[in-house]
Design a protein around this motif. Structure first.
Motif, short mmCIF file in Angstrom:
data_model
loop_
_atom_site.label_atom_id
_atom_site.label_comp_id
_atom_site.label_asym_id
_atom_site.label_seq_id
_atom_site.Cartn_x
_atom_site.Cartn_y
_atom_site.Cartn_z
N ALA A 143 0.81 -1.21 0.00
CA ALA A 143 0.00 0.00 0.00
C ALA A 143 0.84 1.26 0.00
N ASP A 144 2.07 1.16 0.53
CA ASP A 144 2.94 2.34 0.56
C ASP A 144 3.74 2.52 -0.73
N THR B 291 5.69 0.12 -2.21
CA THR B 291 6.91 -0.69 -2.25
C THR B 291 6.68 -1.99 -3.00
N LYS C 145 6.58 3.32 -5.75
CA LYS C 145 7.45 4.35 -5.21
C LYS C 145 8.83 3.81 -4.84
N HIS C 146 8.89 2.54 -4.53
CA HIS C 146 10.15 1.95 -4.04
C HIS C 146 10.25 0.51 -4.52
#
Length: 537
Positions: A164-165, A167, A207-208
């Motif tokens: 969810a972040d 990654t 993002k990552h």
């Protein structure tokens, strides 16, 4: 019968035809190409001391060099005739071939697509070097395999979960599809293809990336230099390396410009795969001189000077490993988009269960072949030749390309498959051979095929567009004859279509092998204009 006479459209990108200097990637030393390598059409400039490049004509330059010291002027005349009847046409064309060229061999065949008969043939069954008219065959097999609306897709996939972040708990894969369009020719800015792909990755929520950026160029084999390419070609942009994962026609531009009290050096397109080291000095005034050398570690060493009031200076180099170069460009674009990658660049195969997160579709194939034939772009032909040969194993090679072409000629065209022996898809190889007759058979099939409009529309128009814009001007062929050109130091060729004065549509193949290229080209122009002025009794 439809009349396929075409009108010209403006060239989308100017193609620079002077090869000034380049670096052989394997040597680590600067190699000056001009005056040593044959100069095929649509060669691209390798360096510049000014920000604005100048266009030159390689054929004229070579011709002046080969005729220097001769007293006699070229014997060819651009005069055409006005034959009435097949016998008069045959007599006129035979006379032109016999009297206007000093040496070498002509292979010629002309047929009427309207009536189905052969109007002229000389050495039509002889195996000859085709130069860039080989691209007619690469165009045909690609259109036959995919159709004119087909788009290639370069994809980014992941093998781990996306949290969810943002990654990715794993690696991402850059999977090639043999797309030849990811260049400034189609996108205006060479950074845009990878920037667009990175933007799509970011839009998917990434993002990552904890793993690696893995590049997958397994759609083709690993042979980057086709058999029969001379070593003197290899520093020139017209002989860029071949890979299923290609970017900017596998040319990188070293760009130097003043930035305050220093000289800034960047690459276009930007890539993390090629380190750059600069000793460029900032001096007073305008202009300057830049030299770029490929180092043994794969980096680029840039030296020279640039004026503090100068515009950008540019120097181009052939990329030694296109797949690594392209993957490095994606990494730079991902970083610019705010996406961090913990791992490294590495080669690998995309897992079958990997999930696609972004795609970059190409323009339609019809647009790609139009750019290729109108400007005679070798790397595009090489990719399409291999793309068309990708079978159940998903891999295209020069060998499967030849096998696919022969099968197409035998099963679809009705031609002798042994009439072609080719090692590449562009005609640059000295091992490419075919007959004028098989070219006529191909042109006849292409004229009536479901993709005939795309095929016809890809060809330059005499006196009006691209590589024919200065030929056959103010003759009956202007705005009428449309054909693919072919030029090396030993070959002049022209193959295509022309509408006769009474509306009869003709297909022609002119191939000359020899050293008297200037006269041979003028003879072909006269023959083309004569065909346009022909009336059958």
């Amino acid at each position: 019968m439809r009349n396929f006479t075409l009108r010209a459209r403006p060239a989308r990108v100017a193609v620079i035809t002077c090869v000034v200097g380049a670096l052989l990637a394997t040597s680590g030393e600067e190699a000056l190409i001009a005056g040593h390598a044959p100069v095929p059409e649509a060669a691209v400039a390798q360096s510049s001391s000014r920000s604005r490049s100048r266009t030159k004509k390689p054929v004229r330059r070579t011709s002046r060099r080969t005729t220097r010291g001769r007293v006699a002027a070229p014997v060819a005349s651009t005069a055409w005739t006005s034959p009435r009847g097949a016998a008069a046409l045959q007599s006129d064309l035979a006379g032109m071939i016999a009297t206007r060229v000093r040496s070498g061999k002509f292979g010629v065949m002309i047929t009427s697509l309207t009536r189905g008969d052969t109007l002229f043939a000389q050495n039509a069954g002889e195996i000859m070097l085709p130069a860039s008219t080989m691209k007619l065959f690469s165009t045909a097999v690609a259109l036959e395999r995919y159709g004119p609306e087909h788009s290639f897709s370069t994809d980014v996939l992941r093998d781990g979960a996306l949290a969810a972040d943002g990654t990715v708990d794993g690696s991402v894969y850059l999977r090639a599809d043999g797309d030849p369009s990811m260049s400034a020719r189609f996108y205006k800015d060479p950074n845009l293809p990878m920037a667009a792909l990175a933007h799509s990755v970011a839009a998917a929520g990434v993002k990552h990336i904890k793993g690696d950026l893995v590049y997958d160029a397994s759609a083709f084999d690993d042979q980057r230099i086709p058999d029969g390419w001379k070593t003197t070609y290899l520093g020139a942009a017209y002989a860029a390396r071949v890979s299923a994962l290609s970017l900017n026609e596998n040319i990188v531009w070293v760009v130097v410009q003043p930035a305050g009290k220093t000289a800034a050096v960047t690459l276009e397109p930007a890539t993390t795969a090629i380190p750059v080291r600069s000793t460029v000095r900032l001096v007073g005034g305008r202009g300057g001189r830049i030299i770029a050398r490929r180092a043994a570690d794969g980096g680029i060493d840039v030296s020279g000077s640039i004026g503090s009031s100068s515009g950008p200076l540019r120097y181009s180099l052939v990329v030694d490993d296109p797949a690594v170069f392209t993957a490095g460009a994606l990494r730079a674009a991902l970083q610019n988009a705010g996406i961090t990658i913990d791992g490294t660049l590495k080669a690998g195969k995309t897992p079958t269960n990997a999930e696609k997160i972004a795609s970059l579709p190409s323009p339609p194939l019809a647009q790609i072949v139009s750019e290729m034939n109108r400007e005679s772009i070798n790397i595009v032909a090489e990719l399409l030749f291999r793309d068309a040969a990708r079978g159940s194993n998903g891999m295209g090679t020069a060998e499967t390309g030849q096998a696919n072409l022969r099968e197409f000629l035998q099963k679809k065209v009705g031609a002798d498959p042994q009439a072609v022996r080719v090692s590449d898809g562009s005609g640059l190889s000295t091992l490419d051979f075919l007959t004028p007759r098989v070219m006529i058979q191909l042109l006849s099939y292409a004229h009536k095929g479901p993709w005939s409009s795309a095929f016809h529309g890809s060809l330059p128009v005499a006196g009006e567009s691209e590589l024919l814009r200065r030929r056959m001007r103010s003759t009956p062929a202007q705005g009428n004859l449309h054909a693919k050109t072919g030029t090396t130091n030993d070959v002049v060729a022209l193959g295509g279509y022309v509408t006769a004065k009474d509306g009869e549509i003709l297909a022609f193949s002119f191939i000359y092998n020899g050293n008297d290229r200037w006269n041979a080209k003028a003879t072909m122009d006269a023959m083309g204009a004569t065909l346009a002025n022909f009336v059958r009794e």
